[in-house]
Design an enzyme around this catalytic site. Structure first.
Site, PDB file in Angstrom:
ATOM      1  N   ARG A 198      27.010   6.075  12.507  1.00 24.85           N
ATOM      2  CA  ARG A 198      27.193   4.489  13.010  1.00 24.85           C
ATOM      3  C   ARG A 198      28.588   4.354  13.651  1.00 24.85           C
ATOM      4  O   ARG A 198      29.674   4.710  13.091  1.00 24.85           O
ATOM      5  CB  ARG A 198      27.412   3.616  11.975  1.00 24.85           C
ATOM      6  CG  ARG A 198      27.809   2.195  12.211  1.00 24.85           C
ATOM      7  CD  ARG A 198      27.783   1.336  10.947  1.00 24.85           C
ATOM      8  NE  ARG A 198      28.014  -0.246  11.163  1.00 24.85           N
ATOM      9  CZ  ARG A 198      29.071  -0.770  11.328  1.00 24.85           C
ATOM     10  NH1 ARG A 198      30.326  -0.190  11.289  1.00 24.85           N
ATOM     11  NH2 ARG A 198      28.917  -2.109  11.463  1.00 24.85           N
ATOM     12  N   SER A 255      17.572  -3.929   8.908  1.00 24.03           N
ATOM     13  CA  SER A 255      18.380  -4.520   7.985  1.00 24.03           C
ATOM     14  C   SER A 255      18.126  -5.900   7.758  1.00 24.03           C
ATOM     15  O   SER A 255      17.602  -6.664   8.663  1.00 24.03           O
ATOM     16  CB  SER A 255      19.909  -4.936   9.000  1.00 24.03           C
ATOM     17  OG  SER A 255      20.823  -3.627   9.139  1.00 24.03           O
ATOM     18  N   LYS A 280      31.954  -4.189   6.902  1.00 30.00           N
ATOM     19  CA  LYS A 280      31.453  -5.351   7.567  1.00 30.00           C
ATOM     20  C   LYS A 280      32.112  -6.399   6.878  1.00 30.00           C
ATOM     21  O   LYS A 280      31.484  -7.263   6.300  1.00 30.00           O
ATOM     22  CB  LYS A 280      30.192  -5.387   7.571  1.00 30.00           C
ATOM     23  CG  LYS A 280      29.558  -4.249   8.406  1.00 30.00           C
ATOM     24  CD  LYS A 280      27.810  -4.027   8.401  1.00 30.00           C
ATOM     25  CE  LYS A 280      27.568  -5.408   9.297  1.00 30.00           C
ATOM     26  NZ  LYS A 280      25.995  -5.390   9.365  1.00 30.00           N
TER      27      LYS A 280
END
Length: 222
Positions: free
Chosen positions: A40, A109, A139
């Site tokens: 990521r 997700s 996040k």
């Protein structure tokens, strides 16, 4: 890679420009027992992402662990990744399956919404991810997911369930006991000075929990 297990510690790599350092850190997580790795990096340029993804894909092949690319379907195809993880603004499950082919892993997700997971399973996803279950430094501001969402998912779904968001080895046990096949961790792994032992701590939670089973993707109807 055929019929990979979808369960255990799911390592989410940190965003960094040092490819050699990233590989070294990921190797420590794999040595400690990580069962999946997701690359990521939202801030790197195209060339750096390609370099890092190729390096991590090679490393994961050496360990026999699935390598998943977050968001970038083109990148996953180019480096021969074992799968891709998509969110609400990314490629659809159908598009990912068409591009990647049968036998690859597609994760979705689903935030805090069971209905999104039901839809993803129907579309052919191999796993769904819920979260954030706890405050996440990776996040910040992510939608909160209630713990009982895992109970509902366990009864409703037939694909692997991944828990994400602020997960540490101290709070992961309840998520596993409630039905998470895998727990995703980034800061709790890579922001420590002891990546291997942190991974080992996570891995022991699965070994000691009799409900922590791994699922295999079933692409027989794809």
């Amino acid at each position: 890679m055929t019929r990979p297990e979808l369960g255990g510690l799911y390592a989410i790599t940190p965003e960094m420009t040092d490819t050699s350092g990233l590989v070294t850190m990921t190797q420590q997580a794999l040595t400690g027992g990580a069962r999946l790795v997701q690359y990521r990096n939202k801030t790197a340029g195209t060339a750096l992402r390609l370099e890092q993804a190729y390096s991590l894909a090679h490393l994961c092949r050496k360990f026999g662990v699935p390598f998943i690319v977050n968001d970038y379907l083109d990148l996953a195809v180019e480096v021969g990744a074992d799968g891709v993880h998509v969110g609400r603004d990314d490629a659809s499950v159908a598009e990912a399956r068409r591009r990647l082919g049968k036998g690859k892993i597609i994760g979705v997700s689903c935030y805090n919404r069971l209905e999104l997971a039901v839809e993803a399973e129907r579309d052919g996803a191999d796993y769904v991810a819920f979260g954030a279950f706890f405050d996440s430094p990776t996040k910040p501001g992510a939608a909160a997911a209630p713990m009982d969402l895992l109970d509902h998912a366990r009864r409703k779904l037939h694909v692997a369930v991944v828990a994400i968001g602020g997960i540490t080895s101290d709070n992961a046990g309840e998520l596993i006991s409630r039905g998470a096949n895998a727990v995703a961790a980034s800061s709790a792994l890579f922001a420590t000075g002891y990546i291997r032992s942190a991974a080992e701590n996570f891995s022991r939670l699965f070994q000691s929990n009799p409900t922590a089973d791994c699922l295999f993707p079933d692409h027989s109807s794809v």
